[in-house]
Write an enzyme that holds these catalytic residues in place. Structure first.
Site, PDB file in Angstrom:
ATOM      1  N   LYS A  73       0.813  -1.229   0.000  1.00 59.41           N
ATOM      2  CA  LYS A  73       0.000   0.000   0.000  1.00 59.41           C
ATOM      3  C   LYS A  73       0.842   1.273   0.000  1.00 59.41           C
ATOM      4  O   LYS A  73       0.297   2.367  -0.124  1.00 59.41           O
ATOM      5  CB  LYS A  73      -0.877   0.027   1.269  1.00 59.41           C
ATOM      6  CG  LYS A  73      -1.998  -0.961   1.246  1.00 59.41           C
ATOM      7  CD  LYS A  73      -2.770  -0.870   2.521  1.00 59.41           C
ATOM      8  CE  LYS A  73      -2.684  -2.012   3.443  1.00 59.41           C
ATOM      9  NZ  LYS A  73      -2.357  -3.310   3.308  1.00 59.41           N
ATOM     10  N   VAL A  93      -6.809  -2.632  -0.662  1.00 59.64           N
ATOM     11  CA  VAL A  93      -7.984  -2.469   0.194  1.00 59.64           C
ATOM     12  C   VAL A  93      -8.814  -3.746   0.109  1.00 59.64           C
ATOM     13  O   VAL A  93      -9.198  -4.169  -0.988  1.00 59.64           O
ATOM     14  CB  VAL A  93      -8.842  -1.269  -0.273  1.00 59.64           C
ATOM     15  CG1 VAL A  93     -10.050  -1.094   0.640  1.00 59.64           C
ATOM     16  CG2 VAL A  93      -8.024   0.008  -0.333  1.00 59.64           C
ATOM     17  N   LEU A 133     -11.099  -8.783  -2.220  1.00 61.45           N
ATOM     18  CA  LEU A 133     -12.444  -8.268  -2.547  1.00 61.45           C
ATOM     19  C   LEU A 133     -12.346  -7.214  -3.663  1.00 61.45           C
ATOM     20  O   LEU A 133     -11.446  -6.377  -3.633  1.00 61.45           O
ATOM     21  CB  LEU A 133     -13.087  -7.615  -1.309  1.00 61.45           C
ATOM     22  CG  LEU A 133     -13.414  -8.531  -0.137  1.00 61.45           C
ATOM     23  CD1 LEU A 133     -13.970  -7.693   1.012  1.00 61.45           C
ATOM     24  CD2 LEU A 133     -14.424  -9.587  -0.559  1.00 61.45           C
ATOM     25  N   GLU A 179       0.008  -7.035   9.245  1.00 62.18           N
ATOM     26  CA  GLU A 179       1.231  -6.666   8.537  1.00 62.18           C
ATOM     27  C   GLU A 179       2.388  -7.287   9.330  1.00 62.18           C
ATOM     28  O   GLU A 179       2.216  -7.604  10.523  1.00 62.18           O
ATOM     29  CB  GLU A 179       1.396  -5.140   8.550  1.00 62.18           C
ATOM     30  CG  GLU A 179       0.330  -4.373   7.783  1.00 62.18           C
ATOM     31  CD  GLU A 179       0.513  -4.441   6.282  1.00 62.18           C
ATOM     32  OE1 GLU A 179       1.657  -4.298   5.806  1.00 62.18           O
ATOM     33  OE2 GLU A 179      -0.495  -4.662   5.582  1.00 62.18           O
ATOM     34  N   ASP A 213      -2.807   1.383   9.048  1.00 59.92           N
ATOM     35  CA  ASP A 213      -3.163   0.580   7.870  1.00 59.92           C
ATOM     36  C   ASP A 213      -4.552   0.968   7.354  1.00 59.92           C
ATOM     37  O   ASP A 213      -4.765   1.085   6.149  1.00 59.92           O
ATOM     38  CB  ASP A 213      -3.111  -0.907   8.259  1.00 59.92           C
ATOM     39  CG  ASP A 213      -3.354  -1.797   7.068  1.00 59.92           C
ATOM     40  OD1 ASP A 213      -2.543  -1.727   6.126  1.00 59.92           O
ATOM     41  OD2 ASP A 213      -4.361  -2.541   7.073  1.00 59.92           O
ATOM     42  N   LYS A 235      -5.835   2.742   3.800  1.00 62.26           N
ATOM     43  CA  LYS A 235      -6.883   2.169   2.936  1.00 62.26           C
ATOM     44  C   LYS A 235      -7.949   3.195   2.600  1.00 62.26           C
ATOM     45  O   LYS A 235      -8.343   3.330   1.436  1.00 62.26           O
ATOM     46  CB  LYS A 235      -7.507   0.946   3.605  1.00 62.26           C
ATOM     47  CG  LYS A 235      -6.566  -0.251   3.600  1.00 62.26           C
ATOM     48  CD  LYS A 235      -7.133  -1.387   4.406  1.00 62.26           C
ATOM     49  CE  LYS A 235      -6.213  -2.605   4.340  1.00 62.26           C
ATOM     50  NZ  LYS A 235      -6.521  -3.574   5.372  1.00 62.26           N
ATOM     51  N   GLY A 254      -5.680 -12.159   4.773  1.00 60.69           N
ATOM     52  CA  GLY A 254      -5.222 -13.546   4.632  1.00 60.69           C
ATOM     53  C   GLY A 254      -4.417 -13.682   3.350  1.00 60.69           C
ATOM     54  O   GLY A 254      -4.722 -13.034   2.342  1.00 60.69           O
TER      55      GLY A 254
END
Ligand code: ADP
Ligand code: ASP
Ligand code: MG
Length: 813
Positions: free
Chosen positions: A577, A607, A611, A665, A676, A680, A795
């Protein structure tokens, strides 16, 4: 018994004839060898005849050339002591040939009969020399003149074979013969009156088929200069490939539409006997070639080949007098048939207002004259227009037995031609639906054949070349997924993924043939010392189309190299990121580079792991929607922590577990401090079109200041232990209200904030399980009921699959 036919190029030189001997020597069975004239000799004889007819004495030069060639072959092939007998026989034949040409020259006329007699010399001489050569090599070989066996009948100026007489002659002769090898000239035959006749250009194939059928041969082998019947003429289409197995009908259709490798009448005699044909390459005998049999082609294949006929013309007959009047087309075809003009293609408009036929351009002037004469009465009364000829045309045809069962092939054919600017004059689909053909301009033939071949035969596989940095949790899973999906992607998406470079923080390895995805760990550990700039230099120098740099690290140093990749047209896919949450200037510069250099820069996994959050956001925006508000739980790690933390566990242990299971992380403080999540929501805000910096985001951390101040994992965990009571307090406050703790990110009115919230029962976020993420997009199109994306948001496996999805997006780009 087997019948082997060797074509013009297979016998074009003494070296080639020696190859034939080697081929024959491998056979145990008795064989009939049918040979063509030495390559080019038939053309020479036809030219000589025409010159003589025109009383041009340069036919003598051609004759001289023919003589030199044959005498030289005898000298090259036969031992000296055996040469003189053969030389004198051949010279005698050549003298007769000269007399025939002289005759044509002196009277200035070349009858059909005389012409046939003259061209027969090509095969007569070649077969005689070849048989003498084989005998001299100790082969038990006989020579037999095909004119004694193949008898033709002449009807309406058309020569056809008298099958009964021919079969009887062949059975009698071949049945009695005790020779191992019998050499016969192809192409030539004799009429019932005893005159020399021929079977048409390319007719030696037919000779061989007649013999094979007459004696019920085991197989008919056609030895030529290519390794079988190809998907298209290999001289026109470089990518064409030999067809391993094809049906009689398909082969017939291909040859009818111009695949010269097999003379069209050849198939009929063997088809009725069920004798297989194999097409073989004299110059590459070990190649499989093409097998032609009754059985259907390999299942599922529709288009088997593409062929073409050059030098075509169209004749259109049209006029009001044609509508509803029976017999006009019958008369049209009859006239042409009587003049021996063969019609290759027919189309008739449903209005019956016009009929259009394709014929050889050589027949055009004759056809125009006879058709206009036949319809003179109707033309005179304006009922039919004089026939309209068009020349400089060619036919291209798609051929395949299974085409009838598939819709859309003609559409595909025509759109392919259209896309390539090939103008289609006429379209015809054979009644058997074994071919779809169209007439195009001669000048477009090569382009059309290649475009069609590419469309129907060449798998347009896109090669994606990956350079992977970081093979920890996510990277290793990713390589494993690539390994598992490689075959599927190739077969279904036509994407061939090749991992060419891999690096971790210690070593790096490159392999242009693709690193083995089974053994990459060994290859990598044996690699050279890792170096980020050498890694980039190598990727850049290899300069593959569709190169993709995949960053599976969390390193800011690696993120700092993206501009080099993008600036050199190398795509970047990253789950890191850092780049996208760095200064806005840097983020927008990278996006600009991606646009300028046409190199996708994709970071879906920044992010919500796998998904499709960023992709959805992008689609909303490009389709004209506007983001009003985003509410989200974006930290799989924090969600995991707060879903598992309660008064029976300790906060420390749960964070430790989250770290061990790969939900955080590498530095868990980045998650726990909310940094984090800030990154995002920042990325989502930026992707929504807002210019925001990380410092613009409000973050009220729930961590005690002491934990925030630590600078290594060990101290961080110790501080968590120390402050357990604070964490228990947070939990109890929420629990007593029946609420759950969730770390929520929000973006509204251009402002973003993150923080721990007590979520009451009934809220969209309340039931978020495990490490799931949820995003609510409130937009102009979804103002009240937001668009919701929810699912596992952390994951290694899902992150790896998100990276994979980005790579496939590039593949389909
Ligand atoms: P031969 O002299 O052996 O009878 P031909 O010249 O008559 O040989 O036929 C072989 C040639 O046919 C090849 O060299 C090739 O140029 C041409 N040809 C046309 N279409 C095809 C095809 N679909 N497959 C193979 N060859 C083809
Ligand atoms: N020699 C003849 C030709 O050139 C026949 C053949 O080769 O098949 O047409
Ligand atoms: Mg041929």
């Amino acid at each position: 018994m087997k019948v082997l036919k060797f074509g013009g190029s297979s016998v074009a030189s003494p070296e080639n004839i020696i190859k034939i001997k080697d081929i024959i020597s491998r056979y145990d069975d008795r064989t009939i060898i049918v040979v063509s004239a030495f390559g080019g000799v038939t053309d020479d004889l036809i030219a000589a005849g025409k010159l003589a007819e025109n009383q041009d004495d340069s036919y003598k030069k051609i004759l001289e050339k023919i003589e030199i060639r044959h005498l030289a072959a005898i000298k090259a092939l036969l031992p000296i002591e055996e040469q003189s007998k053969v030389l004198s026989s051949v010279k005698k034949e050549l003298n007769v040939l000269e007399t025939l040409l002289d005759g044509a020259f002196s009277i200035g006329e070349l009858t059909h009969k005389l012409s046939d007699k003259i061209v027969s010399y090509g095969e007569l001489l070649s077969s005689f020399i070849i048989s003498e050569y084989l005998i001299s090599q100790g082969i038990n070989c006989a020579y037999k003149d095909s004119r004694d066996l193949i008898i033709t009948t002449n009807r309406n100026d058309r020569t056809t074979v008298n099958t009964e007489k021919t079969t009887a002659n062949c059975r009698a002769y071949f049945g009695d013969s005790t020779h191992e090898v019998i050499v016969c000239p192809g192409f030539i035959s004799k009429s019932e009156n005893g005159d020399a006749t021929t079977l048409g250009r390319g007719g030696s194939d037919y000779t061989a088929a007649l013999y094979a059928a007459a004696i019920d041969a085991e197989i008919l082998e056609i030895w030529t200069d290519v390794s079988g019947m190809y998907t298209a003429n290999p001289k026109m289409v470089k990518q064409a490939k030999p067809i391993a197995h094809i049906s009689y009908e398909e082969a017939m259709e291909l040859s009818h539409f111009g695949a010269k490798v097999l003379y069209p009448p050849t198939i009929q005699p063997v088809l009725s006997k069920g004798i297989s044909i194999r097409i073989k390459n004299t110059f590459l005998p070990e190649a499989e070639g093409t097998l032609i049999t009754k059985s259907k082609n390999e299942k599922g294949k529709t288009v088997r080949g593409i062929s073409h006929i050059s030098n075509m013309a169209l004749l259109s007959l049209e006029g009001p007098g044609m509508v509803g009047i029976p017999g006009i087309s019958k008369q049209f075809f009859e006239v042409l048939s009587q003049a021996n003009i063969s019609v290759v293609l027919i189309t008739q408009a449903s209005s019956e207002h016009s009929i259009c036929i394709g014929i050889s351009a050589d027949d055009v002037s004759k056809a125009v004259a006879i058709v206009n004469e036949a319809f003179a009465f109707q033309i005179g009364r304006g009922r039919i227009k004089p026939v309209i000829p068009e020349t400089n045309l060619a036919i291209v045809a798609l051929v395949g037995d299974n085409m009838k069962n598939h819709q859309g092939l003609s559409g595909k054919m025509f759109s392919t031609l259209g896309r390539n600017n090939v103008n289609i004059r006429v379209i015809a689909q054979g009644a058997s639906e074994k071919n779809i053909s169209c007439v195009i301009e001669e000048k477009d033939v090569k382009k059309a054949l290649n475009a069609l071949h590419e469309e129907f035969f060449e798998e347009n596989i896109k090669q994606l070349n990956l350079f992977v940095m970081g093979v920890g949790n996510v990277g290793a899973k990713f390589l494993n997924q690539v390994r598992q999906q490689k075959k599927y992607l190739k077969e279904n998406l036509k994407l061939n993924i090749r991992v060419i470079g891999i690096s971790n923080s210690r070593t790096m390895v490159f392999n242009e043939n693709g690193i083995s995805l089974k053994n990459w760990e060994t290859e990598l550990s044996n690699g050279e010392q890792a170096n980020k700039s050498t890694f980039f230099d190598t990727v850049n120098t290899l300069n593959y189309r569709n190169s993709i740099f995949v960053d599976n690290t969390a390193s800011d140093e690696v993120a700092g190299t993206y501009d080099m990749y993008l600036g050199n047209s190398i795509s970047v896919v990253t789950c890191n990121k850092i780049a996208c949450s760095s200064e806005y200037e840097n983020y927008s510069h990278l996006k600009e580079l991606a646009r300028t250099y046409n190199a996708p820069f994709l970071f879906e996994t920044n992010v919500g792991a796998g998904l499709p959050i960023i992709d959805t956001l992008k689609h909303l925006i490009v389709s004209g929607d506007k983001i009003l508000k985003i509410q989200a739980v974006l930290s799989g790690s924090l969600n995991f922590v707060f879903n598992n933390f309660n008064d029976t566990t300790t906060f420390h242990d749960i964070v430790k577990q989250a770290q061990e299971e790969g939900y955080t992380e590498p530095d868990p403080k980045i998650d726990l401090s909310g940094v984090d999540v800030m990154r995002k929501i920042l990325i989502l805000a930026r992707e929504s079109g807002y210019r925001l910096e990380i410092s613009d985001i409000k973050n009220e951390s729930f961590l005690p200041q002491e934990s925030l101040n630590t600078d290594n994992n060990e101290d961080f965990f110790t501080s968590l232990k120390k402050h357990e009571a604070d964490f228990q307090k947070m939990y109890n406050e929420a629990a007593t209200k029946g609420a759950k703790l969730k770390y929520v990110a929000q973006f509204e009115d251009g402002k973003a904030s993150v923080g721990l919230q007590q979520i009451p029962k009934g809220h969209d976020f309340y039931n978020l399980e495990g490490s799931d993420n949820i995003v609510l997009f409130y937009t102009e199109r979804y103002p009240d009921q937001p668009m919701i994306i929810k699912g596992a948001g952390a994951g290694a496996d899902v992150t790896a699959s998100g990276i994979f999805a980005d790579i496939i997006r590039i593949g389909n780009f």
